[in-house]
Design a protein around this motif. Structure first.
Motif, PDB file in Angstrom:
ATOM      1  N   MET A 185     -22.573 -25.954  13.253  1.00 32.68           N
ATOM      2  CA  MET A 185     -23.236 -27.252  13.121  1.00 32.68           C
ATOM      3  C   MET A 185     -22.499 -28.119  12.103  1.00 32.68           C
ATOM      4  SD  MET A 185     -27.120 -28.225  11.977  1.00 32.68           S
ATOM      5  CE  MET A 185     -27.872 -27.770  13.536  1.00 32.68           C
ATOM      6  N   LEU A 186     -22.334 -29.393  12.438  1.00 37.26           N
ATOM      7  CA  LEU A 186     -21.698 -30.361  11.557  1.00 37.26           C
ATOM      8  C   LEU A 186     -22.774 -30.946  10.638  1.00 37.26           C
ATOM      9  CD1 LEU A 186     -18.843 -31.551  11.223  1.00 37.26           C
ATOM     10  CD2 LEU A 186     -19.563 -33.403  12.735  1.00 37.26           C
ATOM     11  N   VAL A 187     -22.466 -31.015   9.345  1.00 35.96           N
ATOM     12  CA  VAL A 187     -23.428 -31.505   8.363  1.00 35.96           C
ATOM     13  C   VAL A 187     -22.822 -32.682   7.605  1.00 35.96           C
ATOM     14  CG1 VAL A 187     -24.878 -30.900   6.388  1.00 35.96           C
ATOM     15  CG2 VAL A 187     -24.337 -29.162   8.098  1.00 35.96           C
ATOM     16  N   PHE A 188     -23.521 -33.818   7.640  1.00 34.12           N
ATOM     17  CA  PHE A 188     -23.150 -34.993   6.873  1.00 34.12           C
ATOM     18  C   PHE A 188     -23.987 -34.962   5.601  1.00 34.12           C
ATOM     19  CE2 PHE A 188     -22.523 -36.140  11.350  1.00 34.12           C
ATOM     20  CZ  PHE A 188     -21.189 -36.514  11.325  1.00 34.12           C
ATOM     21  N   VAL A 189     -23.328 -34.960   4.458  1.00 32.71           N
ATOM     22  CA  VAL A 189     -24.034 -34.762   3.185  1.00 32.71           C
ATOM     23  C   VAL A 189     -23.878 -35.984   2.285  1.00 32.71           C
ATOM     24  CG1 VAL A 189     -24.263 -33.299   1.144  1.00 32.71           C
ATOM     25  CG2 VAL A 189     -23.549 -32.281   3.323  1.00 32.71           C
ATOM     26  N   GLU A 190     -24.999 -36.487   1.813  1.00 36.05           N
ATOM     27  CA  GLU A 190     -25.028 -37.543   0.802  1.00 36.05           C
ATOM     28  C   GLU A 190     -25.344 -36.883  -0.534  1.00 36.05           C
ATOM     29  OE1 GLU A 190     -25.135 -41.279  -1.153  1.00 36.05           O
ATOM     30  OE2 GLU A 190     -24.169 -40.554   0.656  1.00 36.05           O
ATOM     31  N   ALA A 244     -28.905 -46.107   6.625  1.00 35.92           N
ATOM     32  CA  ALA A 244     -28.237 -46.891   7.667  1.00 35.92           C
ATOM     33  C   ALA A 244     -26.719 -46.873   7.464  1.00 35.92           C
ATOM     34  CB  ALA A 244     -28.758 -48.327   7.668  1.00 35.92           C
ATOM     35  N   ARG A 245     -26.258 -46.939   6.226  1.00 33.54           N
ATOM     36  CA  ARG A 245     -24.824 -46.907   5.938  1.00 33.54           C
ATOM     37  C   ARG A 245     -24.232 -45.532   6.268  1.00 33.54           C
ATOM     38  NH1 ARG A 245     -22.714 -50.863   2.623  1.00 33.54           N
ATOM     39  NH2 ARG A 245     -21.403 -49.364   1.535  1.00 33.54           N
ATOM     40  N   ILE A 246     -24.976 -44.481   5.971  1.00 33.70           N
ATOM     41  CA  ILE A 246     -24.524 -43.123   6.293  1.00 33.70           C
ATOM     42  C   ILE A 246     -24.469 -42.944   7.809  1.00 33.70           C
ATOM     43  CG2 ILE A 246     -25.128 -40.671   6.146  1.00 33.70           C
ATOM     44  CD1 ILE A 246     -26.485 -41.426   3.391  1.00 33.70           C
ATOM     45  N   LEU A 247     -25.501 -43.408   8.490  1.00 34.21           N
ATOM     46  CA  LEU A 247     -25.546 -43.281   9.954  1.00 34.21           C
ATOM     47  C   LEU A 247     -24.413 -44.057  10.615  1.00 34.21           C
ATOM     48  CD1 LEU A 247     -29.388 -43.519  10.443  1.00 34.21           C
ATOM     49  CD2 LEU A 247     -27.968 -41.519  10.880  1.00 34.21           C
ATOM     50  N   ARG A 293     -14.716 -40.867  16.802  1.00 35.18           N
ATOM     51  CA  ARG A 293     -13.314 -40.459  16.611  1.00 35.18           C
ATOM     52  C   ARG A 293     -13.115 -38.975  16.854  1.00 35.18           C
ATOM     53  NH1 ARG A 293     -10.892 -41.683  11.182  1.00 35.18           N
ATOM     54  NH2 ARG A 293      -9.012 -41.046  12.268  1.00 35.18           N
ATOM     55  N   PHE A 294     -14.088 -38.170  16.423  1.00 36.30           N
ATOM     56  CA  PHE A 294     -13.985 -36.713  16.513  1.00 36.30           C
ATOM     57  C   PHE A 294     -15.275 -36.162  17.124  1.00 36.30           C
ATOM     58  CE2 PHE A 294     -11.846 -38.162  12.602  1.00 36.30           C
ATOM     59  CZ  PHE A 294     -10.540 -37.843  12.921  1.00 36.30           C
ATOM     60  N   PRO A 295     -15.434 -36.258  18.428  1.00 32.03           N
ATOM     61  CA  PRO A 295     -16.672 -35.799  19.059  1.00 32.03           C
ATOM     62  C   PRO A 295     -16.990 -34.345  18.701  1.00 32.03           C
ATOM     63  CG  PRO A 295     -15.293 -36.946  20.639  1.00 32.03           C
ATOM     64  CD  PRO A 295     -14.463 -36.748  19.403  1.00 32.03           C
ATOM     65  N   ALA A 296     -18.225 -34.104  18.344  1.00 31.73           N
ATOM     66  CA  ALA A 296     -18.679 -32.754  17.990  1.00 31.73           C
ATOM     67  C   ALA A 296     -19.404 -32.147  19.182  1.00 31.73           C
ATOM     68  CB  ALA A 296     -19.612 -32.818  16.784  1.00 31.73           C
ATOM     69  N   GLU A 297     -19.031 -30.926  19.504  1.00 30.62           N
ATOM     70  CA  GLU A 297     -19.698 -30.235  20.599  1.00 30.62           C
ATOM     71  C   GLU A 297     -20.991 -29.583  20.135  1.00 30.62           C
ATOM     72  OE1 GLU A 297     -17.064 -27.676  22.745  1.00 30.62           O
ATOM     73  OE2 GLU A 297     -15.465 -29.174  22.748  1.00 30.62           O
ATOM     74  N   MET A 298     -21.132 -29.384  18.844  1.00 33.41           N
ATOM     75  CA  MET A 298     -22.329 -28.770  18.282  1.00 33.41           C
ATOM     76  C   MET A 298     -23.255 -29.871  17.750  1.00 33.41           C
ATOM     77  SD  MET A 298     -21.781 -25.497  18.621  1.00 33.41           S
ATOM     78  CE  MET A 298     -22.908 -24.694  17.507  1.00 33.41           C
ATOM     79  N   ALA A 299     -24.448 -29.477  17.451  1.00 28.47           N
ATOM     80  CA  ALA A 299     -25.409 -30.400  16.857  1.00 28.47           C
ATOM     81  C   ALA A 299     -24.937 -30.802  15.456  1.00 28.47           C
ATOM     82  CB  ALA A 299     -26.775 -29.721  16.775  1.00 28.47           C
ATOM     83  N   CYS A 300     -25.505 -31.879  14.951  1.00 29.16           N
ATOM     84  CA  CYS A 300     -25.207 -32.282  13.582  1.00 29.16           C
ATOM     85  C   CYS A 300     -26.514 -32.645  12.891  1.00 29.16           C
ATOM     86  CB  CYS A 300     -24.208 -33.438  13.543  1.00 29.16           C
ATOM     87  SG  CYS A 300     -24.762 -34.925  14.361  1.00 29.16           S
ATOM     88  N   ARG A 301     -26.458 -32.695  11.568  1.00 26.60           N
ATOM     89  CA  ARG A 301     -27.642 -33.063  10.794  1.00 26.60           C
ATOM     90  C   ARG A 301     -27.214 -33.785   9.531  1.00 26.60           C
ATOM     91  NH1 ARG A 301     -29.107 -27.085   8.486  1.00 26.60           N
ATOM     92  NH2 ARG A 301     -28.148 -27.396   6.440  1.00 26.60           N
ATOM     93  N   PHE A 302     -28.221 -34.360   8.856  1.00 26.25           N
ATOM     94  CA  PHE A 302     -27.994 -35.143   7.644  1.00 26.25           C
ATOM     95  C   PHE A 302     -28.733 -34.481   6.485  1.00 26.25           C
ATOM     96  CE2 PHE A 302     -27.464 -37.867  11.255  1.00 26.25           C
ATOM     97  CZ  PHE A 302     -26.292 -38.543  10.963  1.00 26.25           C
ATOM     98  N   ASP A 303     -27.977 -34.081   5.478  1.00 32.95           N
ATOM     99  CA  ASP A 303     -28.533 -33.435   4.298  1.00 32.95           C
ATOM    100  C   ASP A 303     -28.307 -34.323   3.074  1.00 32.95           C
ATOM    101  OD1 ASP A 303     -28.904 -31.308   6.034  1.00 32.95           O
ATOM    102  OD2 ASP A 303     -27.645 -29.907   4.927  1.00 32.95           O
TER     103      ASP A 303
END
Length: 112
Positions: free
Chosen positions: A42-47, A69-72, A81-91
């Motif tokens: 899973m891809l995780v976007f972290v603030e 909104a800026r993170i999204l 640019r880099f399509p993810a085949e797995m799910a992602c989430r925001f932490d």
């Protein structure tokens, strides 16, 4: 203080088994502090947010609708640019008075 907080956050996440994909991903109108991958893929976007105290809601509460909104925006750009085949989430990693708290699934793409 921001760079030190990001280093502390990344050190913690790394010890939890996350693998670094990218740091400080910037696009016009948005930024993501850390992009990482969980062992599951899973891809995780972290603030990362740091505050000297919990006054005024603390570090976690500082990720308001505008910040989300800026993170999204940056996350959507990254995924185009880099399509993810797995799910992602925001932490969010919130650091208050030196105490670190990892908030998994802090918000979702519908929150922006």
């Amino acid at each position: 203080m921001g760079a030190l907080a990001e280093e502390a956050a990344w050190g913690y996440l790394q010890r939890q088994g996350l693998q670094l994909v990218e740091r400080n991903y910037r696009v016009r109108g948005g930024e993501i502090d850390i992009i990482a991958r969980l062992p599951s893929g899973m891809l995780v976007f972290v603030e990362v947010r740091s505050r000297a105290s919990a006054a005024y809601g603390g570090a976690g509460a500082s990720v308001d609708a505008r910040k989300r909104a800026r993170i999204l925006l940056a996350a959507r750009h990254y995924l185009m640019r880099f399509p993810a085949e797995m799910a992602c989430r925001f932490d969010v990693v919130a650091i208050e008075a030196g105490a670190l708290r990892w908030i998994e699934n802090a918000f979702d793409a519908g929150d922006g």
